[in-house]
Design an enzyme around this catalytic site. Structure first.
Site, PDB file in Angstrom:
ATOM      1  N   HIS A  98       0.685  -1.179   0.057  1.00  0.00           N
ATOM      2  CA  HIS A  98      -0.056  -0.099   0.028  1.00  0.00           C
ATOM      3  C   HIS A  98       0.861   1.241  -0.286  1.00  0.00           C
ATOM      4  O   HIS A  98       0.534   2.245  -0.755  1.00  0.00           O
ATOM      5  CB  HIS A  98      -0.917   0.056   1.195  1.00  0.00           C
ATOM      6  CG  HIS A  98      -2.171  -0.799   0.939  1.00  0.00           C
ATOM      7  ND1 HIS A  98      -1.996  -2.332   1.146  1.00  0.00           N
ATOM      8  CD2 HIS A  98      -3.497  -0.496   0.908  1.00  0.00           C
ATOM      9  CE1 HIS A  98      -3.225  -2.882   1.066  1.00  0.00           C
ATOM     10  NE2 HIS A  98      -4.156  -2.032   0.826  1.00  0.00           N
ATOM     11  N   HIS A 108       0.945  -3.065   9.532  1.00  0.00           N
ATOM     12  CA  HIS A 108       2.443  -3.353   9.075  1.00  0.00           C
ATOM     13  C   HIS A 108       3.482  -2.777  10.085  1.00  0.00           C
ATOM     14  O   HIS A 108       3.094  -2.016  10.984  1.00  0.00           O
ATOM     15  CB  HIS A 108       2.656  -2.570   7.797  1.00  0.00           C
ATOM     16  CG  HIS A 108       2.382  -3.377   6.526  1.00  0.00           C
ATOM     17  ND1 HIS A 108       3.131  -4.354   6.044  1.00  0.00           N
ATOM     18  CD2 HIS A 108       1.317  -3.102   5.780  1.00  0.00           C
ATOM     19  CE1 HIS A 108       2.419  -5.034   5.112  1.00  0.00           C
ATOM     20  NE2 HIS A 108       1.610  -4.183   4.780  1.00  0.00           N
ATOM     21  N   ASP A 154       8.563  -2.019   7.789  1.00  0.00           N
ATOM     22  CA  ASP A 154       7.756  -2.075   6.320  1.00  0.00           C
ATOM     23  C   ASP A 154       7.437  -1.042   5.714  1.00  0.00           C
ATOM     24  O   ASP A 154       7.736  -0.932   4.366  1.00  0.00           O
ATOM     25  CB  ASP A 154       6.489  -3.240   6.560  1.00  0.00           C
ATOM     26  CG  ASP A 154       6.631  -4.338   7.416  1.00  0.00           C
ATOM     27  OD1 ASP A 154       8.012  -4.650   7.361  1.00  0.00           O
ATOM     28  OD2 ASP A 154       5.669  -5.092   7.903  1.00  0.00           O
TER      29      ASP A 154
END
Length: 408
Positions: A294, A337, A341
């Site tokens: 994302h 996350h 990340d």
């Protein structure tokens, strides 16, 4: 005084002409050192006089020499036409017929210091007599854009399949609890935050699609987006396959899931692929994937929007950055996350974008052997893009007859 045809002039004839015009000081530089003959004299421009290797420093001499050269050009218009050097400095097709909307935030080379256009180059004349260099035509190379689109679609499908494989070996939460994380440990989880992150991505995607639709060089832009997106996600496939981290939060009730045969795995991969891996489309994945997909998408959309819109569009640029930063915050606030990340995703995406465009805008790097070896896909896609892509806009389709009659 009689001279042979200018086209037959040797450096000695040019030297004699310079002396007659009162430029004795430049005979050695122009005729002896740079061997200027009649043809090259006719093609000489003020830009040539100011730039290396000539670099004349006296403004009055530059102006007076250009006046004499223009007189000589006017007397030899037929020679200029034979050589393909139009006397008025315009390109044969440089005027009229174009309805393109120029909104370039980076101005081209404006010759504000002179009203003389370099002979033989493509220039546009303003109403005040100044000249601006016209942008060279960029070949859209649609077939390369199609190849890049196939590439990114394949990578997205492959990523979905790797996610299914990784799901089979998600670490057991009872054995491997969430790892310590300063941000996740300090900020309480917001249940709706991940949906807001995806909403930021959807808004950015719509802005980018509008820019892409109206941009004159939309084929090159789409090709660059697909090649960069595909490359980052291919790298993500490797990292998340090699290392499986424990899930970042207790709210993620994840456990290894065995899909049985290959057909079941492919069905699940297709479901993730067609749903774009988004919870808004009903796709729910499990586990922590190094690194955040994302974040990659949101950041890449932001950088493309800000790169291919004029610098004066401050509202669009501010909105794009706000959506990017808030999207990253919502990803972390949802505890989907680890912070690392997101940080790695942002860093890799921005560096790859900047490296790609630096290479694309620097012809010396683009043609180097090292670039062809280390960046073969870049060299293939960009080999015919010889200049930075200008931000020019035009309607993608022909206007209907009714609209043409209304607005002309």
């Amino acid at each position: 005084m009689s001279h042979p045809s200018v086209r037959r002039w040797t450096p000695k004839h040019v030297a004699k002409w310079l002396r007659e015009e009162g430029f004795c000081d430049y005979v050695d530089l122009l005729c002896n050192k740079h061997r200027l003959d009649g043809t090259s004299l006719l093609a000489l421009s003020e830009y040539d006089l100011r730039s290396p290797p000539l670099e004349l420093k006296v403004l009055g001499d530059i102006k007076r020499l250009m006046v004499s050269i223009r007189k000589l050009q006017k007397q030899n218009i037929d020679v200029l036409e034979e050589l393909g050097l139009p006397f008025d400095g315009h390109s044969p097709n440089g005027s009229g017929g174009s309805l393109d909307w120029l909104c370039n935030g980076d101005p081209g080379r404006d010759c504000d210091s002179t009203d003389t256009a370099p002979v033989g180059e493509e220039y546009h004349q303003y109403t005040n007599g100044k000249y601006k260099q016209q942008t060279r035509r960029l070949d859209p190379e649609y077939w390369k854009t199609v190849l890049s689109s196939i590439y990114v679609v394949f990578v997205f499908g492959f990523t979905s399949f790797v996610m299914v494989i990784v799901h089979e070996r998600v670490p057991d939460m009872r054995t491997y609890p969430p790892l310590p994380d300063i941000f996740l440990d300090s900020v309480p989880r917001i249940p709706w935050a991940f949906a807001m992150a995806e909403a930021c991505g959807v808004i950015l995607c719509n802005i980018w699609l509008l820019v892409l639709l109206l941009h004159k060089h939309r084929s090159i832009l789409l090709r660059r987006m697909c090649s960069l997106m595909g490359t980052v996600f291919m790298l993500r496939c490797i990292t998340m396959f090699v290392t499986s981290l424990s899930v970042p939060g207790q709210h993620l009730q994840c456990s290894g899931k065995m899909y049985g045969d290959m057909w079941a795995k492919l069905q699940r991969a297709v479901a993730i692929w067609t749903g774009f891996g988004m919870t808004l489309t009903g796709v729910h994945t499990c586990g922590d994937y190094m690194f955040s997909g994302h974040t990659v998408v949101i950041t890449l959309l932001n950088f493309f929007v800000t790169e291919y819109t004029p610098r004066s569009w401050n509202f669009i640029h501010t909105l794009s950055w706000v959506l990017n930063l808030f999207g990253i915050f919502f990803i972390l606030a949802a505890h989907e996350h680890y912070s690392i990340d997101v940080f790695i995703a942002f860093y890799i995406t921005t560096r790859l974008f900047l490296y790609y465009h630096t290479l694309a805008n620097t012809r010396a790097y683009q043609q180097s052997r090292r670039a062809r070896i280390w960046f073969p896909m870049f060299s293939f896609f960009e080999c015919n893009v010889n200049v930075p892509v200008p931000n020019e806009y035009c309607w993608p389709f022909s206007r209907p007859a009714v609209i043409r009659r209304l607005i002309g």
